[in-house]
Scaffold this active site. Structure first.
Site, PDB file in Angstrom:
ATOM      1  N   CYS A 229      24.533 -49.257  15.167  1.00 34.49           N
ATOM      2  CA  CYS A 229      23.468 -50.239  15.287  1.00 34.49           C
ATOM      3  C   CYS A 229      22.118 -49.599  14.969  1.00 34.49           C
ATOM      4  O   CYS A 229      21.986 -48.387  14.912  1.00 34.49           O
ATOM      5  CB  CYS A 229      23.500 -50.871  16.661  1.00 34.49           C
ATOM      6  SG  CYS A 229      23.835 -49.727  17.974  1.00 34.49           S
TER       7      CYS A 229
ATOM      8  N   ARG B  44      19.257 -41.484  14.822  1.00 32.64           N
ATOM      9  CA  ARG B  44      20.502 -41.106  15.494  1.00 32.64           C
ATOM     10  C   ARG B  44      21.322 -40.081  14.709  1.00 32.64           C
ATOM     11  O   ARG B  44      22.433 -40.350  14.265  1.00 32.64           O
ATOM     12  CB  ARG B  44      21.353 -42.341  15.785  1.00 32.64           C
ATOM     13  CG  ARG B  44      20.675 -43.311  16.707  1.00 32.64           C
ATOM     14  CD  ARG B  44      21.588 -44.427  17.125  1.00 32.64           C
ATOM     15  NE  ARG B  44      22.551 -44.012  18.132  1.00 32.64           N
ATOM     16  CZ  ARG B  44      23.539 -44.767  18.549  1.00 32.64           C
ATOM     17  NH1 ARG B  44      23.732 -45.954  18.030  1.00 32.64           N
ATOM     18  NH2 ARG B  44      24.371 -44.339  19.469  1.00 32.64           N
TER      19      ARG B  44
HETATM   20  C1  EPZ Z   1      25.936 -43.120  23.452  1.00 32.24           C
HETATM   21  O1  EPZ Z   1      25.486 -42.957  22.122  1.00 32.24           O
HETATM   22  C2  EPZ Z   1      26.331 -44.568  23.607  1.00 32.24           C
HETATM   23  N1  EPZ Z   1      27.362 -44.909  22.653  1.00 32.24           N
HETATM   24  C3  EPZ Z   1      25.108 -45.474  23.420  1.00 32.24           C
HETATM   25  O2  EPZ Z   1      25.503 -46.793  23.708  1.00 32.24           O
HETATM   26  C4  EPZ Z   1      24.017 -45.059  24.396  1.00 32.24           C
HETATM   27  O3  EPZ Z   1      22.868 -45.832  24.148  1.00 32.24           O
HETATM   28  C5  EPZ Z   1      23.706 -43.581  24.248  1.00 32.24           C
HETATM   29  O4  EPZ Z   1      24.925 -42.785  24.396  1.00 32.24           O
HETATM   30  C6  EPZ Z   1      22.705 -43.058  25.265  1.00 32.24           C
HETATM   31  O5  EPZ Z   1      23.173 -43.320  26.559  1.00 32.24           O
HETATM   32  C7  EPZ Z   1      28.627 -44.657  22.934  1.00 32.24           C
HETATM   33  O6  EPZ Z   1      28.970 -44.112  23.963  1.00 32.24           O
HETATM   34  C8  EPZ Z   1      29.632 -45.074  21.918  1.00 32.24           C
HETATM   35  P1  EPZ Z   1      23.377 -39.643  22.378  1.00 32.24           P
HETATM   36  P2  EPZ Z   1      25.324 -41.520  21.503  1.00 32.24           P
HETATM   37  O7  EPZ Z   1      24.067 -38.671  21.503  1.00 32.24           O
HETATM   38  O8  EPZ Z   1      26.382 -40.624  22.044  1.00 32.24           O
HETATM   39  C9  EPZ Z   1      19.736 -37.839  19.831  1.00 32.24           C
HETATM   40  C10 EPZ Z   1      25.645 -49.159  23.355  1.00 32.24           C
HETATM   41  O9  EPZ Z   1      24.796 -50.090  23.298  1.00 32.24           O
HETATM   42  N2  EPZ Z   1      20.756 -37.030  19.136  1.00 32.24           N
HETATM   43  O10 EPZ Z   1      23.396 -39.409  23.853  1.00 32.24           O
HETATM   44  O11 EPZ Z   1      25.218 -41.680  20.047  1.00 32.24           O
HETATM   45  C11 EPZ Z   1      19.872 -39.328  19.518  1.00 32.24           C
HETATM   46  O12 EPZ Z   1      19.244 -39.678  18.318  1.00 32.24           O
HETATM   47  C12 EPZ Z   1      25.382 -47.814  22.688  1.00 32.24           C
HETATM   48  O13 EPZ Z   1      26.755 -49.265  23.902  1.00 32.24           O
HETATM   49  C13 EPZ Z   1      20.362 -36.075  18.222  1.00 32.24           C
HETATM   50  O14 EPZ Z   1      19.173 -35.875  17.960  1.00 32.24           O
HETATM   51  O15 EPZ Z   1      23.915 -41.110  22.086  1.00 32.24           O
HETATM   52  C14 EPZ Z   1      19.245 -39.959  20.731  1.00 32.24           C
HETATM   53  O16 EPZ Z   1      17.861 -39.992  20.597  1.00 32.24           O
HETATM   54  C15 EPZ Z   1      24.291 -47.803  21.729  1.00 32.24           C
HETATM   55  N3  EPZ Z   1      21.327 -35.353  17.579  1.00 32.24           N
HETATM   56  C16 EPZ Z   1      19.611 -38.993  21.862  1.00 32.24           C
HETATM   57  O17 EPZ Z   1      19.965 -37.770  21.217  1.00 32.24           O
HETATM   58  C17 EPZ Z   1      22.648 -35.515  17.842  1.00 32.24           C
HETATM   59  O18 EPZ Z   1      23.485 -34.813  17.244  1.00 32.24           O
HETATM   60  C18 EPZ Z   1      20.776 -39.415  22.730  1.00 32.24           C
HETATM   61  O19 EPZ Z   1      21.889 -39.793  21.896  1.00 32.24           O
HETATM   62  C19 EPZ Z   1      23.040 -36.475  18.785  1.00 32.24           C
HETATM   63  C20 EPZ Z   1      22.072 -37.220  19.429  1.00 32.24           C
END
Ligand code: EPZ
Length: 446
Positions: free
Chosen positions: A143, A148
């Site tokens: 989304c 991300r």
């Molecule tokens: C998980 O996404 C969830 N998705 C998201 O839910 C949720 O919003 C998010 O965690 C935060 O709680 C699933 O579990 C499938 P992150 P994820 O890696 O794992 C940055 C919903 O609505 N980042 O914790 O992708 C990233 O850009 C969804 O159900 C990097 O910079 O989230 C963000 O700013 C949407 N580099 C932050 O970290 C990376 O390699 C947290 O992202 C990885 C992440």
């Protein structure tokens, strides 16, 4: 190789995805103005379920998942990705059970046309690399929440000895001879997905892996507990330091998925907005402490009663409160849009700071079109309570923004039409039936 160029490339890909995702013409029609009263059964957590599905790749024995939200579109999409890798999958909709059997992995390629539909597909990378020692996974879509990137995942695999190449939009990863090696990895920022991907990979690596500054979400604990049942050696779940001792082989198991805390919180915000009393069945309050405090401060009654949560707001308007999204145990970014919608009718004003995703206020212009008074500055929004919202035709932009617009429709005067509700189908099981059963006037239209 350096993983920095991935940020740019993925930016571009995500732009393509958000503009091309126009399939599915269903709309939702909501007529506002009723209080919500009755029972809603909470489904298994989407964001735990998807990770369990990926973990099925780690064993050649069947993995049986109970309390699975089998009707979600994300589950169907990920099933397609896993089937392309050779996993046999049976989704039993009547009993909410999924059986996944990766007896033989027949392909190590997760193709663009499937991965682009759902960003969580990147989570097949760790298990494939651990079991097959090779994985080609298209860079994910998902989304429209901003860039991300997946650099933390890839840097972690490199630390475990993998070679990572980026070619034609694919991450091409190869483990060293003899498989991945344990590593001591410190994440520069907390990432749910990177923690999960590396934890899965580490279960079959040689030696010990330590994940520092790891994410602590209940879904990660749930995943770790299922992996332990499969024979993995993991300590420190639910803390920011996870230790995983690699083993030779994992076995199949049966596991019940934890309740969906975001679905639970969404219906709590719905009561805050519409008033009434809901009994949310089969769910857990302890996953939602950071939401409960501001909801109580705003004047709501919330109590755990066995496996149910009772949530009530009668009479007075909720008061304006301030919140900030944070990694768990802080308030989930996935509840921000719903909380904001609730505040649109508050007494006074509230402020919301979004610290996880840079592009997660896309529901704001739509709420303003319905009469809300919201000012955004940087990553903060001030919501000044108004007397009422008015029905309008609005556009859903991501999963949680979509449900926020449904909530707004439930309280708005007149009719609200929500376009692009395919986002909603990704993450909310039977939302029309669930809301209709508690008094809402909501229907899906073509
Ligand atoms: C998980 O996404 C969830 N998705 C998201 O839910 C949720 O919003 C998010 O965690 C935060 O709680 C699933 O579990 C499938 P992150 P994820 O890696 O794992 C940055 C919903 O609505 N980042 O914790 O992708 C990233 O850009 C969804 O159900 C990097 O910079 O989230 C963000 O700013 C949407 N580099 C932050 O970290 C990376 O390699 C947290 O992202 C990885 C992440």
């Amino acid at each position: 190789m350096s993983v920095e160029p991935l940020r740019k490339l993925e930016d571009n890909m995500n732009q393509d995805i958000s503009t091309s995702a126009t399939s599915g013409m269903d709309k939702m029609r909501v007529v506002g103005g009723v209080k919500l009263n009755g029972d809603i059964k909470i489904s298994g957590a989407k964001n735990a379920a998807l990770k369990h599905m990926c973990a099925s790749l780690l064993t050649d024995e069947p993995f049986i998942l109970k309390n699975m939200p089998v009707t979600l579109r994300d589950v169907a999409t990920l099933s397609q990705v896993l089937e392309a890798l050779g996993v046999q999958i049976n989704l039993d909709k009547e009993n909410s059970v999924a059986t996944l059997h990766a007896k033989k992995i027949t392909s190590h390629i997760a193709p663009y046309e499937l991965v682009r539909k759902m960003r969580a597909s990147i989570l097949v990378l760790g298990p494939l690399l651990a079991r097959q020692h090779i994985a080609h996974v298209s860079l994910p879509g998902g989304c429209a929440l901003g860039a991300r990137p997946v650099d933390l995942h890839l840097k972690g695999f490199e630390a475990m000895g993998a070679t990572i190449e980026l070619e034609d939009g694919y991450v091409k990863a190869t483990a060293p001879d003899g498989g991945l090696k344990g590593a001591d990895i410190t994440f520069p920022l907390v990432s749910v997905g990177a923690t999960e991907n590396l934890m899965m990979a580490a279960t079959l690596a040689n030696g010990e892996t330590i994940l520092r500054n790891a994410a602590r979400e209940p879904e990660i604990v749930d995943q770790g507990e299922a992996l332990i049942k499969m024979g993995a050696k993991i300590e420190g779940l639910g803390t920011s330091e996870i230790h995983i001792q690699g083993v030779q082989k994992l076995s199949g198991t049966m596991h019940s998925v934890i309740p969906d805390r975001i679905e639970t919180g969404t219906y709590m915000c719905a009561v805050g907005l519409c008033g009434g009393e809901l009994h949310l069945k089969n769910t857990r309050l302890d996953f939602l402490s950071a939401l409960i405090s501001p909801l109580k401060e705003a004047g709501m009654f919330i109590e755990q009663n066995g496996d149910d949560i009772i949530v009530r707001r009668n009479g007075a308007k909720i008061k304006g409160v301030d919140i900030m999204t944070e990694a768990y145990p802080g308030l989930a970014t996935d509840l921000q849009a719903q909380f904001m919608t609730m505040l649109t009718l508050c007494d006074g004003a509230g402020m919301i700071s979004e610290t996880i995703f840079e592009n997660r206020f896309m529901h704001v212009p739509e709420l303003i079109r319905m009469g809300a008074n919201i000012t955004v500055k940087g990553n903060s929004a001030i919501i000044r309570g108004v007397e009422k919202l008015k029905g309008a035709e609005v556009m859903a932009t991501d999963l949680r923004a979509s449900v926020a617009l449904v909530l707004a429709g439930l309280v708005a005067e007149g009719e609200t039409i929500i376009n692009r509700i395919y986002h909603l189908d990704r993450g909310y099981e039977n939302i029309v039936d669930k809301l209709t059963a508690v008094g809402a006037q909501i229907e899906r239209i073509k």
